[in-house]
Design a protein around this motif. Structure first.
Motif, PDB file in Angstrom:
ATOM      1  N   ARG A 116     -11.566 -13.338  56.376  1.00 24.95           N
ATOM      2  CA  ARG A 116     -11.512 -14.465  57.244  1.00 24.95           C
ATOM      3  C   ARG A 116     -12.356 -14.790  58.302  1.00 24.95           C
ATOM      4  NH1 ARG A 116      -5.884 -11.746  61.140  1.00 24.95           N
ATOM      5  NH2 ARG A 116      -5.119 -11.483  59.840  1.00 24.95           N
ATOM      6  N   GLY A 117     -12.625 -16.223  57.966  1.00 25.14           N
ATOM      7  CA  GLY A 117     -14.025 -16.459  58.700  1.00 25.14           C
ATOM      8  C   GLY A 117     -15.380 -17.074  57.592  1.00 25.14           C
ATOM      9  N   SER A 118     -14.757 -16.091  56.379  1.00 25.86           N
ATOM     10  CA  SER A 118     -15.986 -16.213  55.754  1.00 25.86           C
ATOM     11  C   SER A 118     -15.597 -17.927  55.204  1.00 25.86           C
ATOM     12  CB  SER A 118     -15.996 -15.839  54.435  1.00 25.86           C
ATOM     13  OG  SER A 118     -16.758 -16.181  53.406  1.00 25.86           O
ATOM     14  N   GLU A 119     -17.291 -18.472  54.537  1.00 23.18           N
ATOM     15  CA  GLU A 119     -17.408 -19.869  54.735  1.00 23.18           C
ATOM     16  C   GLU A 119     -18.682 -19.506  53.015  1.00 23.18           C
ATOM     17  OE1 GLU A 119     -18.441 -22.479  57.511  1.00 23.18           O
ATOM     18  OE2 GLU A 119     -16.513 -22.627  58.491  1.00 23.18           O
ATOM     19  N   LYS A 120     -19.135 -18.543  53.366  1.00 23.56           N
ATOM     20  CA  LYS A 120     -20.562 -18.358  52.263  1.00 23.56           C
ATOM     21  C   LYS A 120     -20.141 -16.606  51.355  1.00 23.56           C
ATOM     22  CE  LYS A 120     -23.340 -20.703  55.523  1.00 23.56           C
ATOM     23  NZ  LYS A 120     -24.583 -20.791  55.975  1.00 23.56           N
ATOM     24  N   THR A 121     -19.238 -16.706  50.548  1.00 21.42           N
ATOM     25  CA  THR A 121     -19.477 -15.696  50.183  1.00 21.42           C
ATOM     26  C   THR A 121     -19.403 -15.848  48.672  1.00 21.42           C
ATOM     27  OG1 THR A 121     -16.941 -14.355  51.223  1.00 21.42           O
ATOM     28  CG2 THR A 121     -17.207 -14.328  49.066  1.00 21.42           C
ATOM     29  N   ASP A 122     -20.065 -14.732  48.222  1.00 28.25           N
ATOM     30  CA  ASP A 122     -21.347 -15.188  47.218  1.00 28.25           C
ATOM     31  C   ASP A 122     -21.120 -13.967  46.248  1.00 28.25           C
ATOM     32  OD1 ASP A 122     -23.544 -15.665  45.668  1.00 28.25           O
ATOM     33  OD2 ASP A 122     -25.303 -15.968  47.503  1.00 28.25           O
ATOM     34  N   TRP A 123     -22.218 -13.925  45.023  1.00 31.24           N
ATOM     35  CA  TRP A 123     -21.602 -13.008  43.821  1.00 31.24           C
ATOM     36  C   TRP A 123     -22.808 -12.580  43.218  1.00 31.24           C
ATOM     37  CZ3 TRP A 123     -20.863 -18.664  43.730  1.00 31.24           C
ATOM     38  CH2 TRP A 123     -22.082 -18.543  42.947  1.00 31.24           C
ATOM     39  N   GLU A 124     -23.171 -10.935  43.323  1.00 27.53           N
ATOM     40  CA  GLU A 124     -24.091 -10.417  42.637  1.00 27.53           C
ATOM     41  C   GLU A 124     -23.840  -9.863  41.644  1.00 27.53           C
ATOM     42  OE1 GLU A 124     -26.239  -8.864  45.033  1.00 27.53           O
ATOM     43  OE2 GLU A 124     -26.946 -10.602  46.742  1.00 27.53           O
ATOM     44  N   VAL A 125     -23.910  -9.694  39.952  1.00 26.49           N
ATOM     45  CA  VAL A 125     -24.086  -8.780  39.462  1.00 26.49           C
ATOM     46  C   VAL A 125     -24.549  -7.035  39.229  1.00 26.49           C
ATOM     47  CG1 VAL A 125     -24.785  -9.728  37.474  1.00 26.49           C
ATOM     48  CG2 VAL A 125     -23.634  -7.952  37.337  1.00 26.49           C
ATOM     49  N   GLU A 126     -24.948  -6.309  39.782  1.00 26.41           N
ATOM     50  CA  GLU A 126     -25.836  -5.423  39.872  1.00 26.41           C
ATOM     51  C   GLU A 126     -25.217  -4.181  38.484  1.00 26.41           C
ATOM     52  OE1 GLU A 126     -26.908  -4.117  43.127  1.00 26.41           O
ATOM     53  OE2 GLU A 126     -26.658  -6.503  44.258  1.00 26.41           O
ATOM     54  N   GLU A 158     -21.204 -11.831  52.157  1.00 28.92           N
ATOM     55  CA  GLU A 158     -20.681 -12.680  52.651  1.00 28.92           C
ATOM     56  C   GLU A 158     -21.999 -13.194  53.175  1.00 28.92           C
ATOM     57  OE1 GLU A 158     -20.564 -14.112  55.319  1.00 28.92           O
ATOM     58  OE2 GLU A 158     -18.964 -15.616  55.141  1.00 28.92           O
ATOM     59  N   ARG A 159     -22.561 -14.586  53.075  1.00 29.04           N
ATOM     60  CA  ARG A 159     -24.455 -14.587  53.289  1.00 29.04           C
ATOM     61  C   ARG A 159     -23.931 -15.104  54.280  1.00 29.04           C
ATOM     62  NH1 ARG A 159     -26.697 -11.665  49.327  1.00 29.04           N
ATOM     63  NH2 ARG A 159     -26.250 -13.521  47.820  1.00 29.04           N
ATOM     64  N   ALA A 160     -23.499 -15.527  55.540  1.00 24.63           N
ATOM     65  CA  ALA A 160     -23.517 -15.572  57.331  1.00 24.63           C
ATOM     66  C   ALA A 160     -22.994 -14.422  58.112  1.00 24.63           C
ATOM     67  CB  ALA A 160     -22.225 -16.536  57.158  1.00 24.63           C
ATOM     68  N   PHE A 161     -22.502 -12.817  57.217  1.00 23.54           N
ATOM     69  CA  PHE A 161     -22.360 -12.205  58.249  1.00 23.54           C
ATOM     70  C   PHE A 161     -23.315 -11.480  58.392  1.00 23.54           C
ATOM     71  CE2 PHE A 161     -17.270 -12.084  56.810  1.00 23.54           C
ATOM     72  CZ  PHE A 161     -16.842 -12.977  58.022  1.00 23.54           C
ATOM     73  N   GLN A 162     -23.906 -11.739  56.647  1.00 22.88           N
ATOM     74  CA  GLN A 162     -25.376 -10.682  56.086  1.00 22.88           C
ATOM     75  C   GLN A 162     -26.211 -11.574  56.530  1.00 22.88           C
ATOM     76  OE1 GLN A 162     -26.191 -11.398  52.470  1.00 22.88           O
ATOM     77  NE2 GLN A 162     -28.102 -10.397  52.474  1.00 22.88           N
ATOM     78  N   THR A 163     -27.044 -12.640  57.036  1.00 22.36           N
ATOM     79  CA  THR A 163     -28.048 -12.853  57.332  1.00 22.36           C
ATOM     80  C   THR A 163     -27.969 -13.726  58.596  1.00 22.36           C
ATOM     81  OG1 THR A 163     -27.854 -15.222  56.118  1.00 22.36           O
ATOM     82  CG2 THR A 163     -28.470 -13.274  54.940  1.00 22.36           C
ATOM     83  N   GLU A 164     -26.907 -14.641  59.707  1.00 16.83           N
ATOM     84  CA  GLU A 164     -26.506 -15.540  60.730  1.00 16.83           C
ATOM     85  C   GLU A 164     -26.248 -14.865  61.455  1.00 16.83           C
ATOM     86  OE1 GLU A 164     -24.740 -18.729  59.272  1.00 16.83           O
ATOM     87  OE2 GLU A 164     -26.378 -19.181  57.438  1.00 16.83           O
ATOM     88  N   ARG A 165     -25.478 -13.646  61.362  1.00 13.48           N
ATOM     89  CA  ARG A 165     -24.837 -12.882  62.453  1.00 13.48           C
ATOM     90  C   ARG A 165     -25.297 -11.536  63.730  1.00 13.48           C
ATOM     91  NH1 ARG A 165     -19.441 -13.565  62.355  1.00 13.48           N
ATOM     92  NH2 ARG A 165     -19.033 -12.541  64.031  1.00 13.48           N
ATOM     93  N   SER A 166     -26.727 -11.491  63.050  1.00 14.40           N
ATOM     94  CA  SER A 166     -27.847 -10.935  63.730  1.00 14.40           C
ATOM     95  C   SER A 166     -27.523  -8.891  62.726  1.00 14.40           C
ATOM     96  CB  SER A 166     -27.774 -10.940  65.184  1.00 14.40           C
ATOM     97  OG  SER A 166     -28.489 -10.246  65.831  1.00 14.40           O
ATOM     98  N   GLY A 167     -28.817  -9.155  63.317  1.00 16.48           N
ATOM     99  CA  GLY A 167     -29.104  -6.558  63.201  1.00 16.48           C
ATOM    100  C   GLY A 167     -28.630  -7.273  61.081  1.00 16.48           C
TER     101      GLY A 167
END
Length: 281
Positions: A116-126, A158-167
């Motif tokens: 919920r609230g996500s606008e920047k869900t991203d992919w990463e094969v690892e 989720e890039r916004a959660f990762q980099t834009e929400r502090s911490g």
């Protein structure tokens, strides 16, 4: 060997993939692919079994995460030189370590839920690897002795959660279903060189990542040794080693996943995954 877990969520059984591509049931030999079952001697005993004596699993059952009982899900950030370049970051002087919640772990073909609230869900094969015996203060020369095997890991982010929400990054990496692993745990004897595996990811049929583990900055052996200087690594712990270029965040303009998108990914010799992205309800 290619070990796997199959069955309904929460009721998975251990199995293996035979040379004909059939699933064979291992539940008569081990309770699950976890803990002591991942130790080198235990895997050697499983490898000695006459596969033809194992029951064939009929149909096409759901595959669960390829390992159970994971205590730690450790990820390495910015570990591909070409991925660091696409994000505008510099290669770190030491590995960037963050944790992914074990509650994010799902099977390789399970749906992934966009939070919920996500606008920047991203992919990463690892490239992922699984610890087979407790590692503490191990040398790089001995490090691979502690690896049970390798697997495909999808580090959904989720890039916004990762980099834009502090911490820290953890909250952008740990949403439920953000950690598909599998389909198989491939024992290390079947992986000649973990630092030379091709890897790819498609979004709705379009190839967006097409790389190789040879561009990893810090290789598997180094990471086992390095991590073991800071914490004990236990059987079943999963380490996800970073992604090659082609993530949505690095595109111009950036591109992110939406409900209904289908992501397929794979690594040479380790199998493939396929997920449909769905809305949280």
């Amino acid at each position: 060997m290619k070990f796997l877990r199959y069955g309904a969520v929460g009721a998975e059984k251990p199995g293996l993939l035979d040379s004909d591509g059939k699933i064979r049931d291992l539940s008569g030999h081990i309770p699950d692919l976890s803990g002591a079952a991942l130790a080198p001697d235990a895997l050697a005993k499983l490898a000695a079994i006459d596969v033809s004596t194992l029951p064939v699993v009929e149909g096409s059952p759901r595959l669960g995460a390829c390992v159970a009982g994971t205590g730690k899900f450790i990820c390495i950030g910015l570990n591909y030189s070409d991925h660091a370049a696409e994000t505008g970051a510099t290669v770190p002087p030491e590995p960037v370590i963050f944790m992914k919640a074990t509650s994010a772990i799902v099977g390789p073909d399970d749906d992934v839920v966009i939070p919920r609230g996500s606008e920047k869900t991203d992919w990463e094969v690892e490239l992922g690897f699984v610890i087979g015996k407790t590692a503490k203060y191990v040398s790089e020369a001995d490090a691979l002795d502690y690896v049970a095997g390798y697997c495909v890991s999808h580090d959904v982010s989720e890039r916004a959660f990762q980099t834009e929400r502090s911490g820290q990054w953890t909250k952008g990496k740990s949403c439920d279903t953000f950690g598909p692993i599998g389909p198989w745990l491939v024992t290390k004897d079947e992986v000649a060189d973990p630092q030379n595996l091709s890897m790819w990811l498609k979004v709705n049929g379009e190839t967006v990542q097409n790389g190789s583990s040879k561009t990893m900055v810090y290789g598997v052996a180094f990471l086992v040794s390095y991590l073991s200087q800071f914490m004990s690594l236990h059987p079943g712990d999963v380490i996800s080693t970073g992604t090659p270029p082609g993530v949505g965040m690095g595109m111009k303009p950036p591109r992110y996943l939406k409900t209904g998108d289908v992501v397929e990914l794979g690594i040479e010799g380790l199998g493939t995954q396929k997920q449909t992205f769905v809305a949280d309800v």
